[in-house]
Design a protein around this motif. Structure first.
Motif, mmCIF file in Angstrom:
data_model
loop_
_atom_site.group_PDB
_atom_site.id
_atom_site.type_symbol
_atom_site.label_atom_id
_atom_site.label_comp_id
_atom_site.label_asym_id
_atom_site.label_seq_id
_atom_site.Cartn_x
_atom_site.Cartn_y
_atom_site.Cartn_z
ATOM 1 N N ASN A 90 24.957 47.551 -9.531
ATOM 2 C CA ASN A 90 23.993 48.963 -9.478
ATOM 3 C C ASN A 90 22.823 48.613 -10.197
ATOM 4 O OD1 ASN A 90 22.771 51.366 -10.022
ATOM 5 N ND2 ASN A 90 24.894 52.477 -10.016
ATOM 6 N N MET A 91 21.705 48.557 -9.124
ATOM 7 C CA MET A 91 20.224 48.375 -9.714
ATOM 8 C C MET A 91 19.899 49.504 -10.573
ATOM 9 S SD MET A 91 18.640 46.274 -6.631
ATOM 10 C CE MET A 91 19.384 47.422 -5.416
ATOM 11 N N GLN A 92 20.176 50.856 -10.157
ATOM 12 C CA GLN A 92 19.642 51.755 -11.015
ATOM 13 C C GLN A 92 20.181 51.746 -12.551
ATOM 14 O OE1 GLN A 92 20.786 52.092 -7.958
ATOM 15 N NE2 GLN A 92 20.790 54.276 -7.073
ATOM 16 N N GLN A 93 21.531 51.043 -12.705
ATOM 17 C CA GLN A 93 22.076 51.004 -13.936
ATOM 18 C C GLN A 93 21.551 49.821 -14.599
ATOM 19 O OE1 GLN A 93 26.313 49.457 -14.182
ATOM 20 N NE2 GLN A 93 26.563 51.346 -15.223
ATOM 21 N N ALA A 94 21.040 48.795 -13.954
ATOM 22 C CA ALA A 94 20.388 47.580 -14.672
ATOM 23 C C ALA A 94 18.893 47.902 -15.089
ATOM 24 C CB ALA A 94 20.134 46.582 -13.476
ATOM 25 N N ALA A 95 18.403 48.905 -14.185
ATOM 26 C CA ALA A 95 17.057 49.401 -14.669
ATOM 27 C C ALA A 95 17.201 50.440 -15.841
ATOM 28 C CB ALA A 95 16.469 50.093 -13.574
ATOM 29 N N ARG A 96 18.329 51.136 -15.915
ATOM 30 C CA ARG A 96 18.318 52.012 -16.885
ATOM 31 C C ARG A 96 18.826 51.430 -18.478
ATOM 32 N NH1 ARG A 96 20.632 55.488 -12.904
ATOM 33 N NH2 ARG A 96 22.653 54.724 -13.332
ATOM 34 N N ILE B 285 22.211 40.810 -12.026
ATOM 35 C CA ILE B 285 22.425 41.412 -10.893
ATOM 36 C C ILE B 285 22.096 40.341 -9.666
ATOM 37 C CG2 ILE B 285 21.318 43.567 -11.620
ATOM 38 C CD1 ILE B 285 18.520 42.726 -10.153
ATOM 39 N N GLY B 286 22.685 40.900 -8.430
ATOM 40 C CA GLY B 286 22.526 40.016 -7.322
ATOM 41 C C GLY B 286 23.779 40.474 -6.268
ATOM 42 N N ASP C 194 31.568 43.176 -17.397
ATOM 43 C CA ASP C 194 31.572 42.826 -15.999
ATOM 44 C C ASP C 194 31.650 44.032 -15.244
ATOM 45 O OD1 ASP C 194 31.976 41.371 -13.869
ATOM 46 O OD2 ASP C 194 33.603 40.278 -14.446
ATOM 47 N N GLU C 195 30.816 44.349 -14.811
ATOM 48 C CA GLU C 195 30.749 45.610 -13.773
ATOM 49 C C GLU C 195 31.650 46.598 -14.413
ATOM 50 O OE1 GLU C 195 31.121 45.133 -9.623
ATOM 51 O OE2 GLU C 195 30.861 42.769 -9.891
ATOM 52 N N PRO C 196 31.053 47.264 -15.755
ATOM 53 C CA PRO C 196 32.235 48.073 -16.468
ATOM 54 C C PRO C 196 32.075 49.539 -15.754
ATOM 55 C CG PRO C 196 30.115 47.793 -17.590
ATOM 56 C CD PRO C 196 29.919 46.960 -16.367
ATOM 57 N N CYS C 197 31.146 49.673 -14.931
ATOM 58 C CA CYS C 197 31.188 51.088 -14.239
ATOM 59 C C CYS C 197 31.683 51.172 -13.083
ATOM 60 C CB CYS C 197 29.701 51.659 -14.515
ATOM 61 S SG CYS C 197 29.267 51.784 -16.309
ATOM 62 N N SER C 198 31.986 49.912 -12.290
ATOM 63 C CA SER C 198 32.138 49.972 -10.948
ATOM 64 C C SER C 198 33.367 50.957 -10.455
ATOM 65 C CB SER C 198 32.155 48.619 -10.422
ATOM 66 O OG SER C 198 33.338 48.023 -10.800
ATOM 67 N N ALA C 199 34.366 51.108 -11.184
ATOM 68 C CA ALA C 199 35.563 51.855 -11.259
ATOM 69 C C ALA C 199 35.251 53.427 -11.413
ATOM 70 C CB ALA C 199 36.696 51.437 -11.632
#
Lengths: 295, 423
Positions: A249-255, A79-80, A216-221
């Motif tokens: 998406n930090m929630q995603q990272a956390a999940r 993340i970042g 690489d950010e698979p859900c951003s779209a």
């Protein structure tokens, strides 16, 4: 894990966070060249070992001295804020950066004892072992079947049509797409919805049975429902694969992740168990980011 | 928004709409002007050329006189072939106009019919030797001057070299209903000729076809290969920049230069025979190559990079990425570019003059190594001829060229829609 979710869900989402430039950084939080990553970037017996990795685009340095280990069968989230180099670092792991003429990679990236930037290593073979799923779903403009069958076919993994059929079915099942497309395997891959397309891309990646899947950010779209499906899928895939996921998406990272690495302006600031990074971050920059002071 | 601001906006609005109206009108006028030019051009060519598709014939009673021919019905084929059919049609004319007696007058009389009449009579007799000794009514091809007179001259227009005596004879035949026009098949089945009534475009059409075939077979693969290498494999450095600039320059070089180059290199140095479609195709492919390379590069660049990444990401090699993904997606654009280049090559005249494809060639070519001419050169040659009948044949040849072009462009559209991948 649930505790973290609620904590972050109640917090501000990244969208309403002021951009990085708008925040005056406290003096003591800036980091020099000889910074040291806090937390636990190094592991015993890792699958991937990166040491002193520096990446340059022409004269501009994008990654500074990153040391990070990735264990087998873990999900590591990177993340970042935007432009922090997390995607660049991810793409070093299967040498996708080779395609950019001006990109130079220094340092060691070792996969199971083999430096992947060594001259004896073939990037084509490496990418069969380290698959990648991109930000924007990019299925080939061919049928669903052809999309999944393409990898096994070019690598010569199968000799018989029936074996190929099995691989396609198995990959689509693992990607959770089989039930939706089994009746129209000959339909165009680009005719699917965005979420289905992304799962098709995941099926395409796992069809060549890689050891590691880079995302690489698979859900951003994708919309939230499609995102939830991909996240479920990641939870299932972690049993068989090592996954490195870059997310905004930090929630995603956390999940989804078990470990989290926080990048800031090309430097790896903090690495640790996801739960710890999100609840008790050590570095002030990490804390500032996850509490939404900049995004 | 205060009232004064609203008023300013409203006033400006009027000005803006007026500007838009002017702009639209300017567009409409431009398109109208273009269409007008097109209609004028096509109308002119069509009205001039339509006559060439019909041709005048004269009906005469032909007695296949064994004495004149010098053979009998039972003679063998070779004998009949060499019989005096030239004398026969002259005898027929003498019989038809017995009042013409002097040698000079008769020579003028003979010019009512085309010399082709003798060959028609020969062909009839060869097919059916029993005709010899019999009398038949036969439509024979009229001379081009009679053709012009019958089609245009009777309304008072001065169109040909028909003398007053000839006009009187022609009128006599017309009065008896022995003159008519029929479809001019010879225009499509004959090669070039000095006699307009038997000149046709077959040689030029075949010449163009063979030339374009050579052009396509050379320029398309070479151009596509060059484009793929430059776009996908070549390192980006000074040398490739230099090559790119030169390709763009090459596309703008006047075509006559390519003709000179072809003359010096292919004919003088490599000894390729002159006037043949092979050398024409070689020269035209040099000329078409830059167009093909530029359009192919454009269509390769248009393939989204995400497709390349996707293929690379699952371990396709560079060549596999290009062959399996980039090329199929770029192919429609490449073909379109190539066919546009071909269409330009089809209309090219200047370089072909330099390599001898302007020669007067009667026999249609049967391959790329037979001397030939091409449609635009044929048009140039006919437009340069003195006979009035060549004027309408020139327009007819232009119409054939246009049809050729339309077919090629239609092919391009069809190919593109067929090969295009739906997203």
């Amino acid at each position: 894990m649930a505790g973290i979710n609620t904590m972050i869900d109640e917090g501000r989402t990244q969208d309403d966070v002021a951009p990085l430039t708008a925040v005056e950084m406290p003096r003591q939080e800036s980091i020099d060249e000889n910074y040291e990553t806090v937390g636990s970037p190094l592991l015993h017996n890792p699958l991937v070992k990166t040491r002193n990795v520096n990446v340059f685009y022409a004269e501009k340095q994008a990654i500074f001295n990153v040391n990070l280990d990735i264990a087998k069968n873990e999900v590591i989230a990177m993340i970042g804020p935007s432009g922090c180099g997390k995607s660049t670092f991810l793409r070093c792991l299967n040498r996708m950066n080779d395609t950019i003429d001006t990109c130079r990679v220094q340092g060691d990236i070792v996969l199971e004892g083999q430096d992947i930037y060594d001259r004896s290593v073939d990037a084509v073979e490496l990418r069969a072992r380290v698959g990648i799923v991109f930000q924007k779903p990019n299925p080939f403009p061919k049928s669903v079947y052809e999309n999944v069958a393409y990898g096994p076919r070019i690598h010569g993994l199968v000799n018989r049509k029936s074996d190929l059929d099995d691989i396609v079915e198995d990959s689509l099942k693992r990607a959770g797409l089989w039930e939706e497309v089994k009746d129209e395997l000959e339909g165009s891959g680009t005719g699917l919805s965005g979420g289905q397309q992304q799962r098709l891309c995941i099926a395409r990646t796992i069809a060549v049975s890689p050891d590691i899947i880079l995302m690489d950010e698979p859900c951003s779209a994708l919309d939230p429902i499609a995102t939830a499906k991909i996240e479920e899928l990641i939870a299932e895939l972690r049993e068989n694969y090592t996954i490195a996921i870059v997310t905004h998406n930090m929630q995603q990272a956390a999940r989804v992740s078990s470990r989290t690495a926080y990048f800031h302006l090309g430097k790896l600031i903090e690495v640790g168990e996801t739960e710890i990074v999100f609840t008790r971050p050590v570095h002030p920059l990490t804390e500032a980011y996850i509490t939404g002071r900049f995004g | 928004m205060t009232d004064s601001v609203r008023k300013t906006v409203r006033d400006n609005l009027k000005k803006r709409y007026r500007a838009e109206r002017y702009f639209r009108w300017f567009g409409v006028i431009s398109v109208g002007f273009g269409l007008l030019c097109l209609v004028a051009l096509f109308g002119d060519i069509f009205s001039k050329g339509i006559g060439a598709f019909r041709q005048t014939a004269v009906e005469l009673e032909v007695f296949f006189d064994p004495d004149v021919l010098g053979v009998s019905a039972s003679a063998e084929e070779a004998k009949i072939r060499t019989a005096n059919f030239d004398g026969l049609y002259k005898a027929v004319l003498r019989e038809r106009f017995p009042e013409v007696t002097t040698r000079g007058d008769r020579r003028v009389l003979y010019r009512l019919l085309s010399t082709e009449a003798a060959f028609d009579l020969q062909a009839l007799s060869m097919a059916n030797p029993d005709l010899i000794g019999q009398t038949r009514k036969i439509w024979l091809l009229a001379d081009d001057d009679v053709d012009m007179y019958f089609k245009y001259g009777r309304s008072g227009e001065q169109v040909g070299r028909l003398s007053e005596a000839q006009q009187a004879w022609a009128e006599q035949l017309i009065a008896q209903g022995a003159v008519k026009t029929r479809f001019n098949t010879g225009l499509f089945t004959n090669g070039d000729s000095r006699d307009p009534e038997i000149a046709g475009v077959k040689g030029a059409v075949l010449g163009s076809l063979f030339t374009l075939m050579v052009t396509f077979l050379i320029s398309f693969p070479v151009g596509v290969a060059a484009a793929i290498y430059l776009e996908e494999f070549a390192p980006k450095n000074k040398l490739t920049d230099f090559i790119e600039v030169n390709i763009n320059n090459l596309a703008a070089v006047p075509s006559i230069i390519f003709g000179l180059l072809g003359l010096a290199v292919f004919i003088n140095y490599f000894g390729v025979p002159r006037s043949v479609p092979l050398v024409g195709g070689l020269v035209l492919s040099l000329m078409t190559l830059p167009t093909v390379i530029i359009s192919s590069r454009a269509s390769i660049t248009a393939v989204p990079p995400s497709i390349r990444e996707a293929a690379l990401g699952i371990g396709a090699s560079k060549v596999q990425v290009v062959l399996h993904h980039v090329l199929p997606l770029a192919m429609p654009g490449m073909l379109t570019g190539a066919i546009i280049g071909m269409a330009r090559a089809l209309g090219e005249t200047a370089p072909l003059l330099m390599i001898g494809m302007v020669a007067f060639i009667i026999d249609p070519p049967s391959g790329v190594l037979d001397p030939a001419t091409v449609l635009p050169v044929q048009i140039y040659l006919w437009a340069d001829s003195a006979e009035r009948a060549f004027t309408e044949r020139t327009s007819a040849a232009i119409m054939v060229l246009l049809v050729f072009l339309i077919v090629m462009n239609g092919l391009a559209v069809w190919l593109r829609s067929r090969l295009e991948t739906r997203w």
